[in-house]
Design a protein around this motif. Structure first.
Motif, PDB file in Angstrom:
ATOM      1  N   LYS A  24       0.834  -1.203   0.000  1.00 39.69           N
ATOM      2  CA  LYS A  24       0.000   0.000   0.000  1.00 39.69           C
ATOM      3  C   LYS A  24       0.872   1.257   0.000  1.00 39.69           C
ATOM      4  O   LYS A  24       0.563   2.233  -0.697  1.00 39.69           O
ATOM      5  CB  LYS A  24      -0.919  -0.017   1.222  1.00 39.69           C
ATOM      6  CG  LYS A  24      -1.877   1.133   1.282  1.00 39.69           C
ATOM      7  CD  LYS A  24      -2.773   1.033   2.509  1.00 39.69           C
ATOM      8  CE  LYS A  24      -3.666   2.254   2.621  1.00 39.69           C
ATOM      9  NZ  LYS A  24      -4.492   2.213   3.821  1.00 39.69           N
ATOM     10  N   ASP A  25       1.963   1.239   0.784  1.00 38.75           N
ATOM     11  CA  ASP A  25       2.899   2.369   0.781  1.00 38.75           C
ATOM     12  C   ASP A  25       3.522   2.555  -0.601  1.00 38.75           C
ATOM     13  O   ASP A  25       3.667   3.685  -1.074  1.00 38.75           O
ATOM     14  CB  ASP A  25       4.017   2.151   1.803  1.00 38.75           C
ATOM     15  CG  ASP A  25       3.540   2.213   3.236  1.00 38.75           C
ATOM     16  OD1 ASP A  25       2.563   2.929   3.514  1.00 38.75           O
ATOM     17  OD2 ASP A  25       4.169   1.538   4.084  1.00 38.75           O
ATOM     18  N   ARG A  26       3.878   1.457  -1.240  1.00 39.02           N
ATOM     19  CA  ARG A  26       4.490   1.549  -2.574  1.00 39.02           C
ATOM     20  C   ARG A  26       3.504   2.079  -3.613  1.00 39.02           C
ATOM     21  O   ARG A  26       3.864   2.891  -4.464  1.00 39.02           O
ATOM     22  CB  ARG A  26       5.036   0.196  -2.999  1.00 39.02           C
ATOM     23  CG  ARG A  26       6.229  -0.242  -2.176  1.00 39.02           C
ATOM     24  CD  ARG A  26       6.939  -1.431  -2.794  1.00 39.02           C
ATOM     25  NE  ARG A  26       7.879  -2.020  -1.867  1.00 39.02           N
ATOM     26  CZ  ARG A  26       9.112  -1.547  -1.638  1.00 39.02           C
ATOM     27  NH1 ARG A  26       9.525  -0.495  -2.284  1.00 39.02           N
ATOM     28  NH2 ARG A  26       9.910  -2.144  -0.782  1.00 39.02           N
ATOM     29  N   MET A  27       2.251   1.631  -3.547  1.00 38.63           N
ATOM     30  CA  MET A  27       1.250   2.110  -4.506  1.00 38.63           C
ATOM     31  C   MET A  27       0.949   3.592  -4.272  1.00 38.63           C
ATOM     32  O   MET A  27       0.857   4.367  -5.227  1.00 38.63           O
ATOM     33  CB  MET A  27      -0.036   1.285  -4.400  1.00 38.63           C
ATOM     34  CG  MET A  27       0.125  -0.173  -4.808  1.00 38.63           C
ATOM     35  SD  MET A  27       0.868  -0.410  -6.429  1.00 38.63           S
ATOM     36  CE  MET A  27      -0.344   0.329  -7.461  1.00 38.63           C
ATOM     37  N   ILE A  74       8.006   3.788  -6.129  1.00 38.22           N
ATOM     38  CA  ILE A  74       8.101   2.353  -5.854  1.00 38.22           C
ATOM     39  C   ILE A  74       9.370   2.031  -5.068  1.00 38.22           C
ATOM     40  O   ILE A  74       9.340   1.233  -4.131  1.00 38.22           O
ATOM     41  CB  ILE A  74       8.036   1.552  -7.167  1.00 38.22           C
ATOM     42  CG1 ILE A  74       6.633   1.671  -7.764  1.00 38.22           C
ATOM     43  CG2 ILE A  74       8.412   0.092  -6.947  1.00 38.22           C
ATOM     44  CD1 ILE A  74       6.504   1.111  -9.164  1.00 38.22           C
ATOM     45  N   ILE A  75      10.473   2.664  -5.427  1.00 33.05           N
ATOM     46  CA  ILE A  75      11.748   2.383  -4.767  1.00 33.05           C
ATOM     47  C   ILE A  75      11.824   3.028  -3.375  1.00 33.05           C
ATOM     48  O   ILE A  75      12.274   2.403  -2.419  1.00 33.05           O
ATOM     49  CB  ILE A  75      12.927   2.873  -5.645  1.00 33.05           C
ATOM     50  CG1 ILE A  75      12.900   2.192  -7.008  1.00 33.05           C
ATOM     51  CG2 ILE A  75      14.263   2.640  -4.957  1.00 33.05           C
ATOM     52  CD1 ILE A  75      13.027   0.686  -6.962  1.00 33.05           C
ATOM     53  N   PHE A  76      11.408   4.294  -3.271  1.00 33.40           N
ATOM     54  CA  PHE A  76      11.459   5.041  -2.009  1.00 33.40           C
ATOM     55  C   PHE A  76      10.057   5.566  -1.675  1.00 33.40           C
ATOM     56  O   PHE A  76       9.807   6.777  -1.755  1.00 33.40           O
ATOM     57  CB  PHE A  76      12.425   6.225  -2.121  1.00 33.40           C
ATOM     58  CG  PHE A  76      13.784   5.863  -2.615  1.00 33.40           C
ATOM     59  CD1 PHE A  76      14.655   5.137  -1.832  1.00 33.40           C
ATOM     60  CD2 PHE A  76      14.195   6.250  -3.880  1.00 33.40           C
ATOM     61  CE1 PHE A  76      15.918   4.809  -2.285  1.00 33.40           C
ATOM     62  CE2 PHE A  76      15.446   5.932  -4.348  1.00 33.40           C
ATOM     63  CZ  PHE A  76      16.323   5.204  -3.557  1.00 33.40           C
ATOM     64  N   PRO A  77       9.130   4.694  -1.287  1.00 37.79           N
ATOM     65  CA  PRO A  77       7.733   5.127  -1.174  1.00 37.79           C
ATOM     66  C   PRO A  77       7.461   6.190  -0.108  1.00 37.79           C
ATOM     67  O   PRO A  77       6.709   7.128  -0.355  1.00 37.79           O
ATOM     68  CB  PRO A  77       6.985   3.836  -0.862  1.00 37.79           C
ATOM     69  CG  PRO A  77       8.000   2.917  -0.316  1.00 37.79           C
ATOM     70  CD  PRO A  77       9.298   3.294  -0.947  1.00 37.79           C
TER      71      PRO A  77
END
Length: 96
Positions: A24-27, A74-77
């Motif tokens: 969820k954090d990445r999205m 995506i890498i550093f959400p």
């Protein structure tokens, strides 16, 4: 009362920041990063680039900016969410 409110908000942010990264954090980071970097890239190209600019050039700048924002999200959400959030809300207001 106000002090307690800010203390709770601060503690919730610290807990969120230290928690493991979820999908969820990445999205959320990808969406906010894409929208925020879109505005930064397009407005930066208009302000800093030579004018006039063709529509094709603006489309390529917009797509490139979105791709970079999504990648960073995506890498550093969590960092992307914090940095790009003000830019992602550009143009959205109370309507007044």
């Amino acid at each position: 009362m106000i002090s307690a409110f800010f203390q709770r908000r601060k503690q919730r942010f610290i807990d969120w920041w230290r928690a493991p990264i979820t999908w969820k954090d990445r999205m959320l980071g990808a969406v906010i990063g894409g929208i925020g970097c879109f505005w930064v890239g397009v407005l930066g190209r208009i302000i800093l680039g030579p004018l006039p600019v063709s529509l094709e050039v603006m489309v390529w700048w917009a797509l490139g900016s979105i791709a970079i924002g999504v990648f960073l999200g995506i890498i550093f959400p969590k960092a992307t969410t914090c940095v790009a959030f003000p830019f992602s809300t550009f143009g959205i207001g109370s309507g007044a």
